[in-house]
Design a protein around this motif. Structure first.
Motif, PDB file in Angstrom:
ATOM      1  N   ASN A  61      48.346  39.920  32.349  1.00  0.00           N
ATOM      2  CA  ASN A  61      48.445  39.249  31.061  1.00  0.00           C
ATOM      3  C   ASN A  61      47.337  39.688  30.117  1.00  0.00           C
ATOM      4  O   ASN A  61      46.612  40.635  30.390  1.00  0.00           O
ATOM      5  CB  ASN A  61      48.457  37.730  31.249  1.00  0.00           C
ATOM      6  N   LEU A  62      47.188  38.988  29.017  1.00  0.00           N
ATOM      7  CA  LEU A  62      46.264  39.401  27.967  1.00  0.00           C
ATOM      8  C   LEU A  62      44.839  39.553  28.479  1.00  0.00           C
ATOM      9  O   LEU A  62      44.138  40.482  28.109  1.00  0.00           O
ATOM     10  CB  LEU A  62      46.292  38.387  26.826  1.00  0.00           C
ATOM     11  N   THR A  63      44.401  38.664  29.366  1.00  0.00           N
ATOM     12  CA  THR A  63      43.015  38.737  29.841  1.00  0.00           C
ATOM     13  C   THR A  63      42.821  39.823  30.888  1.00  0.00           C
ATOM     14  O   THR A  63      41.705  40.049  31.337  1.00  0.00           O
ATOM     15  CB  THR A  63      42.584  37.398  30.465  1.00  0.00           C
ATOM     16  N   ASP A  64      43.893  40.505  31.284  1.00  0.00           N
ATOM     17  CA  ASP A  64      43.789  41.541  32.301  1.00  0.00           C
ATOM     18  C   ASP A  64      43.975  42.947  31.742  1.00  0.00           C
ATOM     19  O   ASP A  64      43.906  43.914  32.486  1.00  0.00           O
ATOM     20  CB  ASP A  64      44.851  41.323  33.391  1.00  0.00           C
ATOM     21  N   GLU A 210      33.769  43.913  30.546  1.00  0.00           N
ATOM     22  CA  GLU A 210      33.678  42.450  30.613  1.00  0.00           C
ATOM     23  C   GLU A 210      34.394  41.885  31.820  1.00  0.00           C
ATOM     24  O   GLU A 210      34.021  40.827  32.330  1.00  0.00           O
ATOM     25  CB  GLU A 210      34.245  41.833  29.331  1.00  0.00           C
ATOM     26  N   LYS A 211      35.409  42.572  32.319  1.00  0.00           N
ATOM     27  CA  LYS A 211      36.213  42.041  33.421  1.00  0.00           C
ATOM     28  C   LYS A 211      35.808  42.577  34.789  1.00  0.00           C
ATOM     29  O   LYS A 211      36.065  41.929  35.804  1.00  0.00           O
ATOM     30  CB  LYS A 211      37.688  42.341  33.166  1.00  0.00           C
ATOM     31  N   ILE A 216      26.614  45.042  33.575  1.00  0.00           N
ATOM     32  CA  ILE A 216      26.131  46.059  32.637  1.00  0.00           C
ATOM     33  C   ILE A 216      26.246  45.597  31.177  1.00  0.00           C
ATOM     34  O   ILE A 216      25.908  46.354  30.269  1.00  0.00           O
ATOM     35  CB  ILE A 216      26.889  47.396  32.800  1.00  0.00           C
ATOM     36  N   LEU A 217      26.697  44.365  30.965  1.00  0.00           N
ATOM     37  CA  LEU A 217      26.826  43.887  29.588  1.00  0.00           C
ATOM     38  C   LEU A 217      25.509  43.939  28.821  1.00  0.00           C
ATOM     39  O   LEU A 217      25.519  44.214  27.611  1.00  0.00           O
ATOM     40  CB  LEU A 217      27.403  42.470  29.579  1.00  0.00           C
ATOM     41  N   PRO A 218      24.356  43.690  29.447  1.00  0.00           N
ATOM     42  CA  PRO A 218      23.101  43.801  28.689  1.00  0.00           C
ATOM     43  C   PRO A 218      22.827  45.205  28.162  1.00  0.00           C
ATOM     44  O   PRO A 218      22.014  45.367  27.249  1.00  0.00           O
ATOM     45  CB  PRO A 218      22.042  43.383  29.717  1.00  0.00           C
ATOM     46  N   HIS A 219      23.503  46.206  28.739  1.00  0.00           N
ATOM     47  CA  HIS A 219      23.298  47.579  28.283  1.00  0.00           C
ATOM     48  C   HIS A 219      24.138  47.911  27.049  1.00  0.00           C
ATOM     49  O   HIS A 219      23.875  48.915  26.379  1.00  0.00           O
ATOM     50  CB  HIS A 219      23.667  48.571  29.401  1.00  0.00           C
ATOM     51  N   LEU A 220      25.160  47.126  26.783  1.00  0.00           N
ATOM     52  CA  LEU A 220      26.079  47.453  25.695  1.00  0.00           C
ATOM     53  C   LEU A 220      25.391  47.364  24.340  1.00  0.00           C
ATOM     54  O   LEU A 220      24.603  46.452  24.088  1.00  0.00           O
ATOM     55  CB  LEU A 220      27.287  46.518  25.717  1.00  0.00           C
ATOM     56  N   SER A 221      25.725  48.307  23.476  1.00  0.00           N
ATOM     57  CA  SER A 221      25.233  48.262  22.100  1.00  0.00           C
ATOM     58  C   SER A 221      25.672  46.957  21.457  1.00  0.00           C
ATOM     59  O   SER A 221      26.819  46.528  21.617  1.00  0.00           O
ATOM     60  CB  SER A 221      25.773  49.454  21.311  1.00  0.00           C
ATOM     61  N   VAL A 567      34.281  38.051  31.629  1.00  0.00           N
ATOM     62  CA  VAL A 567      35.600  37.426  31.640  1.00  0.00           C
ATOM     63  C   VAL A 567      36.146  37.475  33.056  1.00  0.00           C
ATOM     64  O   VAL A 567      36.165  38.524  33.692  1.00  0.00           O
ATOM     65  CB  VAL A 567      36.574  38.144  30.685  1.00  0.00           C
ATOM     66  N   GLU A 568      36.580  36.318  33.568  1.00  0.00           N
ATOM     67  CA  GLU A 568      37.161  36.261  34.904  1.00  0.00           C
ATOM     68  C   GLU A 568      38.636  36.585  34.822  1.00  0.00           C
ATOM     69  O   GLU A 568      39.404  35.901  34.141  1.00  0.00           O
ATOM     70  CB  GLU A 568      36.961  34.883  35.524  1.00  0.00           C
ATOM     71  N   SER A 569      39.027  37.625  35.481  1.00  0.00           N
ATOM     72  CA  SER A 569      40.431  38.025  35.472  1.00  0.00           C
ATOM     73  C   SER A 569      41.247  37.116  36.376  1.00  0.00           C
ATOM     74  O   SER A 569      40.759  36.609  37.382  1.00  0.00           O
ATOM     75  CB  SER A 569      40.564  39.475  35.942  1.00  0.00           C
TER      76      SER A 569
END
Length: 594
Positions: A61-64, A210-211, A216-221, A567-569
């Protein structure tokens, strides 16, 4: 036009032979807890495992959604159909432009229509119809704003007041990216931030991170993409200058991939993020209301019985290209642009790539800080993995960066414990990179899923009545997809050559009154040679950003920045029977988009 995506083309099945980025495991049905407790040593037999019914098709679905082809479910089909050429036509028919409202006594609710166009979409159309990238931009402007385009039909004859080239806002993104990379280097010395900085302009890559890799999110611009920056500029400046709420401004973006629809739907990219969400309806308003692709743009023209290739290939007249309400921003968006323009070469173009040139600009910015340094390049396991090193005049490495395109390569990205790809780019240990440009599509953004495919080009040319020399309708021998992508890339860079050819003796470049046709490597003025990197005057761009913040009374960080979240898939989890109805209800509540 079989390549046009519509809701009818979508189903709940993963296409055969398409490897999902996050495969759904079909596990044996677990026994009830009571059974386990009663006989914990019982062995499950093959007959028991296979005794149930056949597992249903995997649903994502959308979150996946992880940007892989063939994975769009019927739930997403509802959402896709709402961000389509149909939504554009419905909105134009429902709302008159402000001038039309005055003419009919204000009986219709008005909206200000603004469009932004990506250079990759223009390149796709340019290659399809054998025209230059600049001419393709003129044709798009004529469709959206001209007297022979959308204004010829519809209930109100509405069209788009302004058509903006996202490359202009890309100059803002590149300037900010260079500063962000430098700040990360300085913060690394005090252990306040880990490197590398990873680009965040690709929504497919962000969705994947995110999923599946929240660590590694802290590395994202932290910077918005050019699409999002354009939307923020349009909504914040126009609402302030014209005294209207952001929901009275409707922003359409023409982009190379369907994942840009996901980006437009993000809750972090609404007016709530930069002004608290205050508007007439009390609900957050998206910075980008609708995203369509190059293929959907052709369907938009077809729906109004407009032959896209027959549209004028000239700039809009001043009547159909009014000035932006702020003179300084108007000059930045549409003015005659001056600056040093580099000669396009195959080597430079390959280094910059067709995804915005983030990595290249950061490298050139770092190189400018180290006079006498040189740039070395080493290819990795394939053409979509490369490593770049700035080397001092004494031979010492000063700055290392890399490019990773395509999900097969992204999964080997050496960040946060990911393994170094075997046979990949040579170099030091993990963490040596200071900056990495990451894009979901192999080959970059000109290979986006919304671009026109080679199998449809011959049909499109014949339907349009042009593109075949001397009116001949002989069947063309079309190249393979790989060769076709090379033609699209060539069209992408054709703007650079056209720019050089059209420069007059004074250094002016005729930008016309529609879409500017630079590729993000020019500046309005060159005030300080040391501030200019690859034709972009950082000082001038910073001054423009400050002006933007001053007139809107909004902090620069809110205008330029965004955030991400893990985001939890729910892949493989049980779905509510009413999930489709819930998705539809959420889409309607969001205002007709995602």
């Amino acid at each position: 036009m079989s390549a046009i995506l519509s809701a009818d083309d979508l189903n709940d099945f993963i296409s055969p032979g398409v490897a999902c980025i996050k495969p759904v495991e079909t596990l044996p049905q677990q026994q009830p807890e009571e059974a386990k407790e009663s006989n914990p040593y019982e062995v499950t037999t093959e007959e028991k495992v296979n005794s149930g019914t056949t597992a249903p098709p995997a649903q994502i679905n959308l979150t996946d959604c992880l940007a892989c082809s063939g994975c769009v479910t019927s739930a997403e089909a509802v959402l896709v159909s709402l961000q389509s050429h149909g939504e554009v036509l419905d909105t134009l028919d429902k709302h008159a432009e402000p001038k039309a409202v005055e003419n009919d006594g204000g009986n219709a609710e008005s909206k200000i229509f603004v469009a932004s166009i990506s250079p990759q979409s223009r390149a796709s159309l340019a290659a399809t119809y054998n025209v230059g990238e600049r001419e393709a931009g003129y044709m798009i402007s004529q469709l959206l704003s001209g007297p022979y385009g959308l204004r010829t039909g519809g209930k109100h004859g509405s069209g788009f007041t302004w058509v903006i080239d996202t490359n202009v806002m890309r100059e803002v993104a590149l300037t900010a990216a260079a500063e962000e990379a430098q700040q990360a280097l300085e913060m690394q010395q005090t252990e306040q931030k880990k490197r590398p900085v990873l680009t965040s302009a690709c929504p497919g890559w962000i969705c994947f991170a995110e999923k599946t890799h929240p660590h590694i999110l802290p590395h994202l611009s932290q910077l918005k993409s050019p699409q999002a920056l354009t939307g923020t500029l349009v909504k914040s400046v126009l609402s302030k200058k014209l005294g209207v709420s952001p929901d009275k401004i409707w922003h359409l973006a023409v982009m190379p991939c369907f994942d840009k629809k996901l980006e437009a739907a993000r809750g972090e990219l609404t007016n709530e993020a930069w002004n608290g969400g205050q508007n007439a309806t009390g609900e957050p308003v998206r910075d980008v209301d609708c995203v369509i692709t190059a293929r959907e743009l052709l369907m938009l023209a077809e729906s109004r019985n407009i032959s896209f290739p027959c549209l004028p290939r000239t700039p809009l007249s001043k009547t159909h290209a009014p000035a932006f309400p702020d003179s300084r921003i108007n000059k930045f968006l549409f003015g005659r642009r001056r600056g040093q323009r580099r000669k396009p070469t195959e080597e430079i173009d390959a280094t910059i790539g067709t995804s915005g040139g983030y990595l290249y600009h950061v490298l050139k910015s770092q190189q400018a800080q180290h006079p006498g340094s040189s740039l070395s390049t080493q290819r990795g396991r394939n053409a979509d993995v490369s490593e770049y090193t700035i080397v001092s005049s004494e031979g010492q490495p000063l700055f290392k960066a890399a490019r990773y395109y395509g999900f097969r390569n992204i999964q080997n990205l050496p960040v946060g414990g990911a393994r170094k790809p075997t046979g990949g780019a040579a170099g030091g240990n993990e963490g040596d990179y200071a900056y990495v440009e990451v894009m979901a599509c192999p080959g970059g953004c000109t290979n986006g899923g919304g671009q026109i495919k080679v199998g449809d080009v011959a049909t499109l040319r014949q339907v349009g009545g042009t593109g075949i020399e001397n009116g001949s309708v002989e069947q063309e021998v079309m190249p393979a997809q790989r060769e076709w992508l090379s033609k699209v890339d060539e069209a992408y860079w054709s703007a650079e050559s056209e720019d050089l050819e059209s420069t007059d003796e004074d250094g002016d470049v005729d930008m016309g009154n529609g879409v500017p046709y630079t590729n993000g490597h020019h500046s309005d003025s060159i005030s300080d040679e040391s501030e200019t990197v690859d034709g972009i005057d950082h000082g001038q761009v910073r001054s423009l950003i400050k002006h933007w913040a001053d007139i809107t009374s909004i902090d620069t960080d809110k205008l330029l920045g965004t955030i991400y979240r893990a985001v939890e898939s729910d892949v493989g989890k049980s779905k509510d029977e009413n999930s489709m109805e819930k998705v539809s209800a959420l889409a309607v509540a969001a205002g007709g988009g995602w």
